[in-house]
Enzyme design. Structure first.
Site: not given
Length: 202
Positions: A152, A102, A183
């Site tokens: 996501d 991320s 995610h």
């Protein structure tokens, strides 16, 4: 930068640079890295920015909207830290493979976007395109793994597709694997990253 270094047992392996997601810290990806290669050096870094008390690697103006000025500054800060760490711990600066999730994947991608020899490779879990409209350095067959989510909500598929295109156009060798877990970073994705890593570095 606040960090942990764990010396590996195999000098032939690259040093793994671990870059956590928003709200993580330098402990967050240690287990993941051990899963991918338990014999490599591990250098795990904590982001220097706090967003509502949560560590990050650079500021954002809103969800998915990066503070580009801060991104550039923090990318340089991280890049400048790496030779210092290499000297301190006695590993090869030219043999660093980033593993980022991320926000950590975004700063790793930013290293590739801004510095020709920053990374020898990268595993990017749910990354976005760090910057658009700039010329990338020559990435001459730098191996990159992208783990992306078909559903996501934070990193839409177009971001991963665009990132693959931009890195490939700069000469990187990119492998993208798709998963259906939003995610989240799940074991099937970690396993796919491990198989990719072993195909290059084992």
């Amino acid at each position: 930068m606040q960090h942990i270094f764990k010396k590996g047992t195999d000098e032939t392996k690259p040093t793994l640079l671990l870059l956590h997601g928003t709200g993580g810290n330098e402990e967050s990806l240690m287990g993941l890295a051990q899963e991918i290669d338990e014999t490599a050096n591990l250098l795990s870094v904590r982001g220097n920015i706090l967003e509502q008390g949560m560590p990050r690697f650079f500021r954002r103006l809103a969800e998915g909207v990066f503070d580009i000025e801060d991104l550039i500054f923090r990318t340089k800060e991280l890049n400048d830290f790496l030779p210092t760490a290499a000297q301190q711990y006695g590993f090869n600066r030219q043999r660093i493979v980033a593993i980022g999730y991320s926000n950590g994947a975004n700063i790793a991608a930013s290293l590739l976007f801004h510095y020709e020899d920053a990374l020898a490779g990268a595993i990017l879990h749910h990354p976005m395109v760090p910057r658009r409209g700039i010329e990338l350095p020559k990435l001459s067959a730098t191996p990159v793994f992208i783990g992306a989510g078909t559903n996501d909500p934070m990193c839409i598929p177009q971001e991963s597709e665009d990132l693959e295109t931009l890195l490939s156009s700069a000469g990187a060798t990119v492998t993208t694997k798709w998963f259906n877990f939003g995610h989240q970073l799940t074991m099937p994705e970690v396993q796919a990253a491990k198989e990719w890593y072993n195909s290059i570095y084992a």
